[in-house]
Design an enzyme around this catalytic site. Structure first.
Site, short mmCIF file in Angstrom:
data_model
loop_
_atom_site.label_atom_id
_atom_site.label_comp_id
_atom_site.label_asym_id
_atom_site.label_seq_id
_atom_site.Cartn_x
_atom_site.Cartn_y
_atom_site.Cartn_z
N ASP A 33 -8.50 20.29 -12.59
CA ASP A 33 -8.81 18.95 -13.10
C ASP A 33 -8.55 19.00 -14.60
O ASP A 33 -9.31 19.60 -15.36
CB ASP A 33 -10.27 18.60 -12.79
CG ASP A 33 -10.64 17.19 -13.26
OD1 ASP A 33 -9.98 16.68 -14.19
OD2 ASP A 33 -11.60 16.61 -12.71
N ARG A 41 0.84 -1.21 0.00
CA ARG A 41 0.00 0.00 0.00
C ARG A 41 0.87 1.25 0.00
O ARG A 41 0.56 2.24 -0.64
CB ARG A 41 -0.94 -0.01 1.22
CG ARG A 41 -1.63 1.33 1.43
CD ARG A 41 -2.83 1.30 2.39
NE ARG A 41 -2.75 0.35 3.47
CZ ARG A 41 -2.04 0.53 4.59
NH1 ARG A 41 -1.34 1.63 4.78
NH2 ARG A 41 -2.03 -0.40 5.53
N LYS A 91 -9.22 8.26 -18.51
CA LYS A 91 -9.50 8.93 -19.78
C LYS A 91 -8.24 8.96 -20.66
O LYS A 91 -7.70 7.93 -20.96
CB LYS A 91 -10.06 10.32 -19.48
CG LYS A 91 -11.18 10.32 -18.42
CD LYS A 91 -12.35 9.46 -18.83
CE LYS A 91 -13.56 9.45 -17.92
NZ LYS A 91 -13.44 9.50 -16.50
N TYR A 119 -17.46 18.40 -13.25
CA TYR A 119 -17.90 17.02 -13.45
C TYR A 119 -18.92 16.63 -12.36
O TYR A 119 -18.71 16.93 -11.17
CB TYR A 119 -16.68 16.09 -13.42
CG TYR A 119 -17.01 14.63 -13.33
CD1 TYR A 119 -17.76 14.01 -14.30
CD2 TYR A 119 -16.57 13.87 -12.24
CE1 TYR A 119 -18.09 12.68 -14.21
CE2 TYR A 119 -16.88 12.53 -12.14
CZ TYR A 119 -17.65 11.93 -13.13
OH TYR A 119 -17.96 10.61 -13.02
C1 LIG Z 1 -13.37 15.75 -15.53
C2 LIG Z 1 -13.47 14.50 -14.71
N1 LIG Z 1 -12.88 14.48 -13.49
C3 LIG Z 1 -12.96 13.38 -12.71
C4 LIG Z 1 -13.64 12.25 -13.11
C5 LIG Z 1 -13.71 11.06 -12.19
O1 LIG Z 1 -12.92 10.04 -12.65
P1 LIG Z 1 -13.15 8.47 -12.36
O2 LIG Z 1 -14.40 8.09 -13.13
O3 LIG Z 1 -11.90 7.83 -12.85
O4 LIG Z 1 -13.35 8.32 -10.87
C6 LIG Z 1 -14.24 12.23 -14.37
C7 LIG Z 1 -14.97 11.03 -14.81
O5 LIG Z 1 -15.69 11.02 -15.79
C8 LIG Z 1 -14.17 13.39 -15.19
O6 LIG Z 1 -14.75 13.43 -16.40
#
Ligand SMILES: Cc1ncc(COP(=O)(O)O)c(C=O)c1O
Length: 397
Positions: free
Chosen positions: A182, A58, A207, A110
């Site tokens: 982000d 971990r 992504k 998001y």
């Molecule tokens: C801009 C953005 N940030 C964070 C996330 C969260 O990521 P995860 O689905 O890997 O937890 C997403 C998921 O679609 C996203 O589009």
């Protein structure tokens, strides 16, 4: 100690070279060019109190460490920490806050981030203001003596509104706030927020960084020593780490990030131009079109404009006709994979956002979002053309 070890690249190494090599050296025991998947929970120590920097899975893992070094270099940061999902990464950033703190967030953030902030963190007396961060005057007005963080997404999903990262960093620092970006939607090929002054960058590696729709993960990149110390501590304390196999998959993905992003951006632009000229399309949202209200900012802060775009066909029925008739575009949530995905924000990605909030953000029922993949553009255009033609059929025209 091991986090600060230098990669073998020269300081002059260009982005594509950094993506391929940063954080990775041939495996010391065999010379394997690819960092192995260290599928182990613990490490044998040489003698009491003497080990090779790895004690427990971990806390440290060589595959994860290679990925963390790689992404830190790619994002021009000092250190990175990989988590089990993008949301776990954002959750780790949230631990930097204390009860009583206030955060300003891009209003069109998001949905999962909004859910974490609104449904979980408010239970700990942390407050949030959702502001259109493309308007930094509005951000400045929202700052209070309790504000600690400015949390930004640019471009936003799916309206593709941009925030001026350099100006946002200046504003944040004038008020002693951390700027968190982000960067999932753009990818570090398209923009690197730390180079504009951001303190922390986060990604859903699910992504573009992984890029092949076969792993869920997240990462936080930091520059400040105090943030690095805290994130390292929290990654171990909370334990939401990225697995060795997923670390290996993402590491494999980042090697081709520049090549993929060139094609994602070319296809994104070509689809946006195609849609902008189509009689059934009322509006296209893409920062690479000169009609985008922030086109000049996009050219300044982005390299290429990415693979994400949205368009409006005027009604739910028309959107349904498109979504139900595409064949090559896969109807699915998520983004950033090599395959082109198509979705309906109002009922899919943004279904958890209350209808009045959705309307205020401009997310209509006729809006369709595309994550442009890397297929041949002619095949994508032909597929959309035949699906858009079904709008007329559905409307009995
Ligand atoms: C801009 C953005 N940030 C964070 C996330 C969260 O990521 P995860 O689905 O890997 O937890 C997403 C998921 O679609 C996203 O589009």
């Amino acid at each position: 100690m091991y986090r600060t070890r230098l990669v073998k690249l020269t300081p002059r190494a260009r982005f594509g070279t950094v993506c391929l090599h940063a954080g990775q050296e041939p495996d010391p025991s065999t010379g394997a060019i690819i960092t192995p998947i260290y599928q182990t929970s613990t490490y044998v120590q040489d003698e009491l109190g003497k080990h090779k920097g790895f004690e427990y899975g971990r806390t440290q893992n060589p595959t994860r460490l290679a990925l963390e070094r790689n992404i830190a270099a790619i994002e021009s940061g000092k250190a990175a920490f990989a988590f089990a999902s993008g949301m776990a990464a954002i959750g780790a950033i949230a631990t930097m806050l204390q009860s009583g703190d206030h955060v300003i967030v891009s209003d069109n953030t998001y949905g999962g981030t909004f859910r974490l902030f609104d449904k979980v963190l408010t239970r700990y007396q942390i407050t949030f203001s959702y502001v259109d961060t493309s308007r930094l005057d509005a951000v400045e007005r929202a700052i209070t003596s309790a504000t600690r963080m400015l949390f930004v997404e640019t471009p936003t999903n799916p309206i593709m509104t941009l925030t001026d990262l350099r100006a946002a960093a200046d504003l944040a620092h004038r008020h002693d706030l951390r700027l968190v970006v982000d960067n999932t939607f753009a990818s570090p090929y398209v923009q690197r927020p730390i180079e504009f002054g951001a303190d922390l960058v986060t990604h859903s590696t699910t992504k573009y960084l992984n890029g092949h729709s076969d792993s869920v993960g997240g990462v936080v990149v930091a520059v400040r020593d105090d943030d690095i110390e805290w994130l390292k501590f929290v990654q171990n304390a909370e334990g939401a780490i990225l697995s060795p196999f997923d670390s290996w998959l993402v590491l494999r993905g980042t090697k081709t990030l520049p090549l993929r992003m060139v094609q994602h951006s070319a296809n994104g632009l070509a689809l946006a131009q195609f849609l902008a000229g189509h009689p059934h399309v009322r509006r296209v949202y893409y920062p690479g079109l000169p009609t985008h209200p922030q086109y000049e900012l996009a050219k300044r802060q982005m390299r290429g404009f990415g693979g994400m775009l949205a368009f409006d066909v005027g009604s739910l029925e028309a959107a349904r006709a498109v979504l139900n008739n595409v064949r090559l575009h896969a109807l699915a949530e998520s983004l950033g994979g090599v395959e082109t995905l198509i979705s309906h924000p109002a009922t899919m990605t943004h279904a958890s956002v209350p209808a009045d909030r959705r309307a205020a953000l401009g997310i209509t029922e006729g809006m369709v979002r595309i994550s442009a993949g890397i297929e041949d553009i002619e095949d994508l255009k032909e597929d959309l053309e035949q699906a858009l033609a079904k709008i007329a059929v559905a409307a009995g025209i």
